[in-house]
Design an enzyme around this catalytic site. Structure first.
Site, PDB file in Angstrom:
ATOM      1  CG  HIS A 171       8.871 -25.214 -34.936  1.00 49.15           C
ATOM      2  ND1 HIS A 171       8.526 -23.940 -34.543  1.00 49.15           N
ATOM      3  CD2 HIS A 171       8.580 -24.858 -36.398  1.00 49.15           C
ATOM      4  CE1 HIS A 171       8.341 -23.076 -35.479  1.00 49.15           C
ATOM      5  NE2 HIS A 171       8.248 -23.600 -36.284  1.00 49.15           N
ATOM      6  CG  LEU A 204       5.750 -18.205 -26.993  1.00 54.41           C
ATOM      7  CD1 LEU A 204       4.391 -17.398 -27.250  1.00 54.41           C
ATOM      8  CD2 LEU A 204       5.995 -19.281 -28.141  1.00 54.41           C
ATOM      9  CG  ASP A 206      12.405 -22.481 -34.511  1.00 56.53           C
ATOM     10  OD1 ASP A 206      11.980 -23.045 -33.215  1.00 56.53           O
ATOM     11  OD2 ASP A 206      11.585 -21.855 -34.928  1.00 56.53           O
ATOM     12  CG  ASN A 240       2.517 -30.429 -26.929  1.00 45.41           C
ATOM     13  OD1 ASN A 240       2.708 -31.377 -27.039  1.00 45.41           O
ATOM     14  ND2 ASN A 240       2.048 -29.408 -27.266  1.00 45.41           N
TER      15      ASN A 240
HETATM   16  C1  GAR Z   1       2.519 -26.502 -29.776  1.00 44.13           C
HETATM   17  O1  GAR Z   1       1.747 -26.486 -31.037  1.00 44.13           O
HETATM   18  C2  GAR Z   1       3.962 -26.115 -29.982  1.00 44.13           C
HETATM   19  O2  GAR Z   1       4.654 -26.891 -30.946  1.00 44.13           O
HETATM   20  C3  GAR Z   1       3.997 -24.850 -30.233  1.00 44.13           C
HETATM   21  O3  GAR Z   1       3.180 -24.127 -29.441  1.00 44.13           O
HETATM   22  C4  GAR Z   1       2.160 -24.910 -29.250  1.00 44.13           C
HETATM   23  C5  GAR Z   1       1.791 -25.060 -27.548  1.00 44.13           C
HETATM   24  O4  GAR Z   1       0.535 -25.705 -27.542  1.00 44.13           O
HETATM   25  N1  GAR Z   1       5.455 -24.215 -30.079  1.00 44.13           N
HETATM   26  C6  GAR Z   1       5.908 -23.155 -30.948  1.00 44.13           C
HETATM   27  O5  GAR Z   1       5.234 -22.689 -31.737  1.00 44.13           O
HETATM   28  C7  GAR Z   1       7.465 -22.873 -30.670  1.00 44.13           C
HETATM   29  N2  GAR Z   1       7.938 -22.051 -31.803  1.00 44.13           N
HETATM   30  P1  GAR Z   1       0.248 -26.034 -25.876  1.00 44.13           P
HETATM   31  O6  GAR Z   1       0.464 -24.750 -24.839  1.00 44.13           O
HETATM   32  O7  GAR Z   1      -1.065 -26.630 -25.673  1.00 44.13           O
HETATM   33  O8  GAR Z   1       1.078 -27.133 -25.640  1.00 44.13           O
END
Ligand code: GAR
Length: 188
Positions: free
Chosen positions: A102, A85, A143, A14
């Site tokens: 999220h 996190l 959240d 992301n």
């Molecule tokens: C994403 O899917 C985001 O929504 C999630 O972690 C992933 C990171 O992916 N976030 C959470 O779960 C927050 N509670 P990435 O490192 O490939 O962007």
């Protein structure tokens, strides 16, 4: 110019998508990427894209003064959590606007310990018919901040946590940068 700092703990797909979206943008730039994990791939992605990348320890994050000063010196307008996190200390929330993404339809499947693949495992195990993404402001509880955008997608009986994660990531790539842009436009 409005400046974004991205906080991320993991792979950073992301973060990369956001960096690419705002490259050459007339009003918004990604200033820097910050990670609590020294080995997180997000740091490498950022550097490869020419964005400053910083690692910080739990002590630096909890003893917030220096980090907040650093972000203020950089004239950061918005902190974006992209797979970050740790719970954000209240001093940051008082000092900056912060947006999180999220990978589920909050308030379901949120809270401490619910991140990434754990969320998708729970959704699939509970045989949910739909899931999605929630983009929200960050407040002092995990959240629980105001929702800016929720987008839904189906969950199929044939889904695994991995196939659902792929569908959710696509939604994230399609909607997160635009939601950030819109928020900055509305909050001058
Ligand atoms: C994403 O899917 C985001 O929504 C999630 O972690 C992933 C990171 O992916 N976030 C959470 O779960 C927050 N509670 P990435 O490192 O490939 O962007």
């Amino acid at each position: 110019m409005r400046n974004i700092a991205i906080f991320a703990s993991g792979s950073g797909s992301n973060a990369e998508n956001i960096i690419r979206y705002f490259k050459n943008h007339p009003d918004v730039r990604v200033d820097s990427v910050w990670s609590n994990k020294k080995e997180a791939f997000v740091l490498e992605r950022a550097r490869n894209l020419g964005i400053e990348a910083h690692y910080f320890t739990r002590e630096e994050f909890q003893d917030t003064g220096r980090m907040i000063d650093e972000l203020r010196n950089r004239k950061i307008d918005l902190i974006v959590l992209a797979g970050f996190l740790w719970l954000v200390p209240p001093e940051f929330i008082d000092a900056f606007s912060i947006i999180n993404i999220h990978p589920a339809l909050l308030p379901n499947y949120g809270g401490k310990g619910m991140y990434g693949s754990r969320v998708h495992e729970s959704v699939v195990n509970n045989k949910e018919k739909e899931s999605g993404i929630t983009i929200h402001l960050v407040n002092k509880e995990y959240d629980k901040g105001e929702h800016l955008l929720q987008i839904r997608c189906p969950v199929y009986t044939s889904d695994t946590p991995e196939s659902l994660a792929t569908r959710i990531h696509e939604l994230e790539y399609n909607y997160f940068p635009g939601a950030i842009e819109e928020f900055l436009k509305r909050n001058r």
